[in-house]
Design a protein around this motif. Structure first.
Motif, PDB file in Angstrom:
ATOM      1  N   LYS A  77      51.369  26.180  47.539  1.00 49.90           N
ATOM      2  CA  LYS A  77      49.583  26.974  48.092  1.00 49.90           C
ATOM      3  C   LYS A  77      48.810  26.568  46.693  1.00 49.90           C
ATOM      4  CE  LYS A  77      51.043  30.441  51.466  1.00 49.90           C
ATOM      5  NZ  LYS A  77      50.398  32.063  51.477  1.00 49.90           N
ATOM      6  N   ASN A  78      49.235  25.787  46.089  1.00 50.92           N
ATOM      7  CA  ASN A  78      49.224  25.886  44.435  1.00 50.92           C
ATOM      8  C   ASN A  78      48.639  27.623  43.600  1.00 50.92           C
ATOM      9  OD1 ASN A  78      48.887  22.659  42.487  1.00 50.92           O
ATOM     10  ND2 ASN A  78      46.732  23.508  43.446  1.00 50.92           N
ATOM     11  N   THR A  79      48.970  28.503  43.311  1.00 57.12           N
ATOM     12  CA  THR A  79      48.785  29.842  43.230  1.00 57.12           C
ATOM     13  C   THR A  79      49.529  30.382  42.062  1.00 57.12           C
ATOM     14  OG1 THR A  79      47.167  29.941  45.798  1.00 57.12           O
ATOM     15  CG2 THR A  79      47.745  32.034  43.783  1.00 57.12           C
ATOM     16  N   ALA A  80      49.375  30.552  41.916  1.00 56.11           N
ATOM     17  CA  ALA A  80      50.426  32.122  40.962  1.00 56.11           C
ATOM     18  C   ALA A  80      49.805  32.982  41.184  1.00 56.11           C
ATOM     19  CB  ALA A  80      50.003  31.721  39.515  1.00 56.11           C
ATOM     20  N   TYR A  81      50.475  33.998  41.060  1.00 59.20           N
ATOM     21  CA  TYR A  81      50.504  35.509  41.412  1.00 59.20           C
ATOM     22  C   TYR A  81      50.698  36.458  40.377  1.00 59.20           C
ATOM     23  CZ  TYR A  81      50.263  33.597  45.875  1.00 59.20           C
ATOM     24  OH  TYR A  81      49.624  32.764  46.384  1.00 59.20           O
ATOM     25  N   LEU A  82      50.162  37.694  39.673  1.00 58.20           N
ATOM     26  CA  LEU A  82      50.982  39.255  39.128  1.00 58.20           C
ATOM     27  C   LEU A  82      50.264  40.297  39.034  1.00 58.20           C
ATOM     28  CD1 LEU A  82      51.498  38.940  36.402  1.00 58.20           C
ATOM     29  CD2 LEU A  82      49.245  40.188  35.249  1.00 58.20           C
ATOM     30  N   GLN A  83      51.716  40.646  40.165  1.00 54.16           N
ATOM     31  CA  GLN A  83      52.308  41.770  40.791  1.00 54.16           C
ATOM     32  C   GLN A  83      51.978  43.023  40.414  1.00 54.16           C
ATOM     33  OE1 GLN A  83      51.962  43.367  43.793  1.00 54.16           O
ATOM     34  NE2 GLN A  83      52.294  45.133  43.671  1.00 54.16           N
ATOM     35  N   MET A  84      51.317  44.125  39.799  1.00 52.21           N
ATOM     36  CA  MET A  84      51.349  44.440  38.321  1.00 52.21           C
ATOM     37  C   MET A  84      51.573  46.161  38.897  1.00 52.21           C
ATOM     38  SD  MET A  84      47.638  43.633  36.474  1.00 52.21           S
ATOM     39  CE  MET A  84      46.309  44.100  37.864  1.00 52.21           C
ATOM     40  N   ASN A  85      52.248  46.760  38.662  1.00 51.87           N
ATOM     41  CA  ASN A  85      52.970  48.573  38.892  1.00 51.87           C
ATOM     42  C   ASN A  85      52.360  49.127  38.513  1.00 51.87           C
ATOM     43  OD1 ASN A  85      53.705  46.809  41.641  1.00 51.87           O
ATOM     44  ND2 ASN A  85      55.893  46.601  40.784  1.00 51.87           N
ATOM     45  N   SER A  86      52.981  50.983  38.740  1.00 51.75           N
ATOM     46  CA  SER A  86      52.970  51.563  37.055  1.00 51.75           C
ATOM     47  C   SER A  86      51.359  51.048  36.643  1.00 51.75           C
ATOM     48  CB  SER A  86      53.716  51.418  36.436  1.00 51.75           C
ATOM     49  OG  SER A  86      55.355  51.975  37.434  1.00 51.75           O
ATOM     50  N   LEU A  87      50.253  51.071  37.120  1.00 45.52           N
ATOM     51  CA  LEU A  87      49.317  50.718  35.873  1.00 45.52           C
ATOM     52  C   LEU A  87      48.538  51.714  35.276  1.00 45.52           C
ATOM     53  CD1 LEU A  87      47.540  47.913  38.497  1.00 45.52           C
ATOM     54  CD2 LEU A  87      48.160  47.737  35.837  1.00 45.52           C
ATOM     55  N   GLN A  88      49.010  51.461  33.660  1.00 44.97           N
ATOM     56  CA  GLN A  88      47.897  52.441  33.092  1.00 44.97           C
ATOM     57  C   GLN A  88      46.482  52.432  32.705  1.00 44.97           C
ATOM     58  OE1 GLN A  88      49.681  55.525  32.444  1.00 44.97           O
ATOM     59  NE2 GLN A  88      51.385  54.828  33.945  1.00 44.97           N
ATOM     60  N   PRO A  89      45.998  53.418  32.600  1.00 45.47           N
ATOM     61  CA  PRO A  89      44.631  53.226  31.441  1.00 45.47           C
ATOM     62  C   PRO A  89      44.675  52.118  30.659  1.00 45.47           C
ATOM     63  CG  PRO A  89      45.050  55.070  31.850  1.00 45.47           C
ATOM     64  CD  PRO A  89      45.833  55.151  31.820  1.00 45.47           C
ATOM     65  N   GLU A  90      45.925  51.476  30.185  1.00 45.13           N
ATOM     66  CA  GLU A  90      45.774  51.027  28.777  1.00 45.13           C
ATOM     67  C   GLU A  90      45.514  48.866  29.615  1.00 45.13           C
ATOM     68  OE1 GLU A  90      47.057  53.644  28.459  1.00 45.13           O
ATOM     69  OE2 GLU A  90      49.346  52.558  27.960  1.00 45.13           O
ATOM     70  N   ASP A  91      46.219  49.424  30.330  1.00 42.85           N
ATOM     71  CA  ASP A  91      46.036  47.855  31.643  1.00 42.85           C
ATOM     72  C   ASP A  91      44.300  47.360  31.947  1.00 42.85           C
ATOM     73  OD1 ASP A  91      48.624  49.227  32.833  1.00 42.85           O
ATOM     74  OD2 ASP A  91      48.555  47.513  30.810  1.00 42.85           O
ATOM     75  N   THR A  92      43.940  48.429  31.292  1.00 41.14           N
ATOM     76  CA  THR A  92      41.865  47.772  31.927  1.00 41.14           C
ATOM     77  C   THR A  92      41.993  46.844  30.979  1.00 41.14           C
ATOM     78  OG1 THR A  92      41.094  50.113  32.446  1.00 41.14           O
ATOM     79  CG2 THR A  92      39.646  48.704  31.646  1.00 41.14           C
ATOM     80  N   ALA A  93      41.109  45.261  31.734  1.00 42.05           N
ATOM     81  CA  ALA A  93      41.094  44.464  30.896  1.00 42.05           C
ATOM     82  C   ALA A  93      40.558  43.412  32.634  1.00 42.05           C
ATOM     83  CB  ALA A  93      41.922  43.439  30.093  1.00 42.05           C
ATOM     84  N   VAL A  94      40.116  42.484  31.585  1.00 49.78           N
ATOM     85  CA  VAL A  94      40.010  41.395  32.532  1.00 49.78           C
ATOM     86  C   VAL A  94      41.031  40.398  32.397  1.00 49.78           C
ATOM     87  CG1 VAL A  94      38.139  38.998  32.725  1.00 49.78           C
ATOM     88  CG2 VAL A  94      37.250  41.403  31.610  1.00 49.78           C
ATOM     89  N   TYR A  95      41.273  39.660  33.806  1.00 49.26           N
ATOM     90  CA  TYR A  95      42.200  38.870  33.497  1.00 49.26           C
ATOM     91  C   TYR A  95      42.185  38.258  33.806  1.00 49.26           C
ATOM     92  CZ  TYR A  95      45.654  43.041  32.962  1.00 49.26           C
ATOM     93  OH  TYR A  95      46.716  44.018  32.484  1.00 49.26           O
ATOM     94  N   TYR A  96      42.503  36.378  33.149  1.00 54.01           N
ATOM     95  CA  TYR A  96      42.668  34.993  33.567  1.00 54.01           C
ATOM     96  C   TYR A  96      43.860  34.584  33.560  1.00 54.01           C
ATOM     97  CZ  TYR A  96      37.897  36.496  31.287  1.00 54.01           C
ATOM     98  OH  TYR A  96      37.292  36.623  30.216  1.00 54.01           O
ATOM     99  N   CYS A  97      43.680  33.665  34.312  1.00 53.15           N
ATOM    100  CA  CYS A  97      44.857  32.845  34.243  1.00 53.15           C
ATOM    101  C   CYS A  97      44.787  31.667  33.486  1.00 53.15           C
ATOM    102  CB  CYS A  97      45.199  32.499  35.723  1.00 53.15           C
ATOM    103  SG  CYS A  97      44.074  31.857  36.845  1.00 53.15           S
ATOM    104  N   GLY A  98      45.432  31.228  33.480  1.00 52.92           N
ATOM    105  CA  GLY A  98      45.486  29.220  33.049  1.00 52.92           C
ATOM    106  C   GLY A  98      46.672  28.505  32.675  1.00 52.92           C
ATOM    107  N   VAL A  99      46.645  26.747  32.506  1.00 54.54           N
ATOM    108  CA  VAL A  99      47.947  26.041  32.592  1.00 54.54           C
ATOM    109  C   VAL A  99      48.473  25.372  31.546  1.00 54.54           C
ATOM    110  CG1 VAL A  99      47.151  25.992  34.933  1.00 54.54           C
ATOM    111  CG2 VAL A  99      46.039  24.536  33.522  1.00 54.54           C
ATOM    112  N   THR A 100      49.166  25.005  31.583  1.00 56.92           N
ATOM    113  CA  THR A 100      49.677  24.928  29.918  1.00 56.92           C
ATOM    114  C   THR A 100      50.527  23.873  30.521  1.00 56.92           C
ATOM    115  OG1 THR A 100      50.472  24.839  27.652  1.00 56.92           O
ATOM    116  CG2 THR A 100      51.261  26.071  29.268  1.00 56.92           C
ATOM    117  N   GLN A 101      50.497  22.668  29.391  1.00 58.83           N
ATOM    118  CA  GLN A 101      51.938  21.594  29.575  1.00 58.83           C
ATOM    119  C   GLN A 101      53.191  21.731  27.719  1.00 58.83           C
ATOM    120  OE1 GLN A 101      50.532  18.018  30.863  1.00 58.83           O
ATOM    121  NE2 GLN A 101      51.360  17.779  33.045  1.00 58.83           N
TER     122      GLN A 101
END
Length: 126
Positions: A77-101
Motif C-alpha cells: 500500500k506504499n504506506t507507513a503507520y504509527l499506532q499511538m497508545n496511552s497518549l499524554q498531553p506532551e504528545d501534542t504535536a504536528v506529526y510528520y513522516c519522511g523517507v530516507t536512504q
C-alpha cells in the motif's frame, strides 16, 4: 515521492490514535520511513522509524514513546503507520513522516530525511 500524513485529531489522555503516511509518485519499498513530531515552540524531533525490507524491518523509537507507540509499514500500500497508545498531553504535536536512504545508524536524524509533506495535528487533552 510525495508523502501525506493523516489520522490526527483530538483525543483524551490515555487514548489512542493511528496515523497513516501514504506515499505516492514512486514506491518507498527501498526507503527507511520515519515519524517525527514538532511540539509547539520546539524543534522537530524523532519519534520512530522502520527500516526498508532488506534490513528486516527493524524499528527504532525515541525513549519518550517506547512501549507506547508502534510503527509498521505495508509496502503493497506504499504506506507507513504509527499506532499511538496511552497518549499524554506532551504528545501534542504536528506529526510528520519522511523517507530516507541513509544508513540505519542515522535514521533518527531529522536532517537526513526529505519529502516531509504536510503533517497531521495530534492534540491530547488532559
Amino acid at each position: 515521492v510525495q508523502l501525506q500524513a493523516s489520522g490526527g485529531g483530538l483525543v483524551q489522555a490515555g487514548g489512542s490514535l493511528r496515523l497513516s503516511c501514504a506515499a505516492s509518485g514512486r514506491t518507498v519499498r527501498d526507503f527507511h520511513m520515519g515519524w517525527f513530531r514538532q511540539r509547539p515552540g520546539k524543534e522537530r524531533e524523532f519519534v520512530a522509524a522502520i527500516s526498508r525490507s532488506a534490513y528486516g524491518r527493524s524499528t527504532r523509537y525515541a525513549d519518550s514513546v517506547k512501549s507506547r507507540f508502534s510503527i509498521s509499514r505495508d509496502n503493497a500500500k506504499n504506506t507507513a503507520y504509527l499506532q499511538m497508545n496511552s497518549l499524554q498531553p506532551e504528545d501534542t504535536a504536528v506529526y510528520y513522516c519522511g523517507v530516507t536512504q541513509i544508513v540505519w545508524a542515522y535514521v533518527d536524524s531529522t536532517d537526513r530525511y526529505s519529502n516531509w509533506g504536510q503533517g497531521t495535528l495530534v492534540t491530547v487533552s488532559s
